[in-house]
Write an enzyme that holds these catalytic residues in place. Structure first.
Site, PDB file in Angstrom:
ATOM      1  N   ASP A 220      34.923  26.456  46.458  1.00  0.00           N
ATOM      2  CA  ASP A 220      36.274  26.991  46.218  1.00  0.00           C
ATOM      3  C   ASP A 220      37.083  25.927  45.513  1.00  0.00           C
ATOM      4  OD1 ASP A 220      38.948  28.300  46.565  1.00  0.00           O
ATOM      5  OD2 ASP A 220      37.775  29.642  47.830  1.00  0.00           O
TER       6      ASP A 220
ATOM      7  N   GLY B  56      38.380  34.130  42.304  1.00  0.00           N
ATOM      8  CA  GLY B  56      39.276  34.750  41.322  1.00  0.00           C
ATOM      9  C   GLY B  56      40.569  35.177  41.974  1.00  0.00           C
TER      10      GLY B  56
ATOM     11  N   SER C  17      39.377  48.578  49.395  1.00  0.00           N
ATOM     12  CA  SER C  17      40.433  47.790  50.054  1.00  0.00           C
ATOM     13  C   SER C  17      39.786  47.004  51.197  1.00  0.00           C
ATOM     14  CB  SER C  17      41.524  48.715  50.600  1.00  0.00           C
ATOM     15  OG  SER C  17      42.007  49.557  49.566  1.00  0.00           O
TER      16      SER C  17
ATOM     17  N   SER D 127      35.853  45.577  41.261  1.00  0.00           N
ATOM     18  CA  SER D 127      36.927  46.226  42.017  1.00  0.00           C
ATOM     19  C   SER D 127      37.094  47.658  41.530  1.00  0.00           C
ATOM     20  CB  SER D 127      38.234  45.458  41.814  1.00  0.00           C
ATOM     21  OG  SER D 127      39.344  46.224  42.245  1.00  0.00           O
TER      22      SER D 127
ATOM     23  N   SER E 258      43.082  37.736  43.337  1.00  0.00           N
ATOM     24  CA  SER E 258      42.687  38.987  43.993  1.00  0.00           C
ATOM     25  C   SER E 258      43.653  40.140  43.748  1.00  0.00           C
ATOM     26  CB  SER E 258      42.505  38.743  45.491  1.00  0.00           C
ATOM     27  OG  SER E 258      43.755  38.384  46.043  1.00  0.00           O
TER      28      SER E 258
ATOM     29  N   TYR F 206      44.177  42.567  35.745  1.00  0.00           N
ATOM     30  CA  TYR F 206      43.182  42.337  36.807  1.00  0.00           C
ATOM     31  C   TYR F 206      42.005  43.306  36.638  1.00  0.00           C
ATOM     32  CZ  TYR F 206      41.353  42.531  41.635  1.00  0.00           C
ATOM     33  OH  TYR F 206      40.552  42.518  42.750  1.00  0.00           O
TER      34      TYR F 206
ATOM     35  N   LYS G 115      37.926  42.833  35.737  1.00  0.00           N
ATOM     36  CA  LYS G 115      36.815  43.398  36.515  1.00  0.00           C
ATOM     37  C   LYS G 115      35.899  44.233  35.615  1.00  0.00           C
ATOM     38  CE  LYS G 115      38.034  41.576  40.463  1.00  0.00           C
ATOM     39  NZ  LYS G 115      37.262  40.456  41.015  1.00  0.00           N
TER      40      LYS G 115
ATOM     41  N   ASP H  74      36.645  24.120  40.351  1.00  0.00           N
ATOM     42  CA  ASP H  74      37.198  25.296  39.676  1.00  0.00           C
ATOM     43  C   ASP H  74      36.024  26.112  39.140  1.00  0.00           C
ATOM     44  OD1 ASP H  74      38.419  27.131  38.014  1.00  0.00           O
ATOM     45  OD2 ASP H  74      39.647  25.655  36.943  1.00  0.00           O
TER      46      ASP H  74
END
Ligand code: 15L
Length: 272
Positions: free
Chosen positions: A33, A72, A167, A110, A74, A138, A142, A50
């Site tokens: 992370d 990334g 979700s 997503s 979110s 975003y 994706k 990174d």
């Protein structure tokens, strides 16, 4: 399979669930992370880097058996921020896997890759019925993630599984999430299935629990070996009492991406 799974975004919400759940299913996890993980657990291997730093990612993937790429931003943000963390970051995850000879990558896509897709009049929506139709920057990242995954399968022969996550929260907190919730336990089960499925090639599957009110088809995810255990319906009575019955003509309920497709997510609402 030998070698640990490199888990990017290990300090995040889903990363934290996976740090607990994957070892229980027999996976050794190497955590990465951009910020240090707060509660390092015994036996965990940790890297701070990174995800958009290719050299660091090549070092991190060395000897790994798979990459689970959860890093990334979110949700929606500015274009430069999304481009760095979510587009460059995904490129580096895949390119590092290729350079290090890691055969499989699981990507956190997503529902927002397809956010403007309308809810079907009846029945369940398959992944094939929902080609990329992003609702935000975003969502564009994706959709790009899925396109990059496809490229690395066709050109370099990697196995890439894209999870179109709904979700993923500890519990549903809105009536939309009665349809879109992915529970923590089912998140672990889905990633485990994506890691274990024999030769998936390029695969895109919805990431959702077996919710009574879901309208995303789970046939493809089940074909990978995913067996969801949870159903958001246990929260329905309380959520409907608090928020009322969902209005299925409201974009929040009538489109895949819900509120991300509304004016509240126009670019001017997000600043650096
Ligand atoms: C996502 O992809 C986001 O990461 C999360 O914050 C939620 O907005 C979720 O989608 C959702 O659609 O509920």
């Amino acid at each position: 399979m030998s070698g640990p799974v490199l888990l990017t975004g290990a300090a995040g919400r889903i990363g934290t669930w996976l740090r607990g759940g994957l070892p229980e299913r027999g996976w050794a996890v190497r955590c990465l992370d951009v910020v240090p993980v707060a509660d390092v657990r015994p036996g965990e291997e940790h890297l701070v880097a990174d995800v958009a730093d290719l050299a660091a990612m090549v070092d991190a993937t060395e000897g790994a058996s798979a990459v689970v790429h959860m890093a990334g931003i979110s949700g929606e943000s500015t274009w430069p921020a999304i481009r760095h963390s979510n587009i460059d970051g995904t490129y580096c995850a895949l390119e590092a896997a290729r350079l290090s000879g890691v055969p499989r990558v699981v990507l956190a896509s997503s529902n927002h890759a397809t956010g403007y897709t309308p809810r079907p009049a009846e029945g369940l929506l398959t992944e094939a019925d929902a080609p990329p139709r992003p609702d935000t920057y975003y969502g564009v990242a994706k959709a790009t993630m899925e396109a990059l995954g496809s490229l690395y399968v066709d050109r370099y022969g990697l196995d890439v599984v894209c999870l179109r996550i709904g979700s993923a929260f500890p519990e549903p907190t809105s009536t939309r999430q009665l349809s879109t919730w992915l529970s923590p336990a089912d998140t672990v089960a889905l990633v485990d299935a994506a890691l274990k499925a024999p030769s998936p090639g390029f695969s895109v599957v919805w990431g959702v629990s077996d919710n009574t009110r879901r309208w995303w088809d789970l046939t493809a995810a089940r074909a990978l070996g995913y067996e969801p255990a949870d159903d958001a319906e246990v929260y329905a009575e309380a959520l409907i009492e608090a928020h009322g019955e969902p209005d299925l003509t409201d974009p929040v309920h009538a489109r895949v991406g819900g509120e991300y497709t509304t004016a509240a997510f126009d670019a001017e609402h997000f600043t650096a």
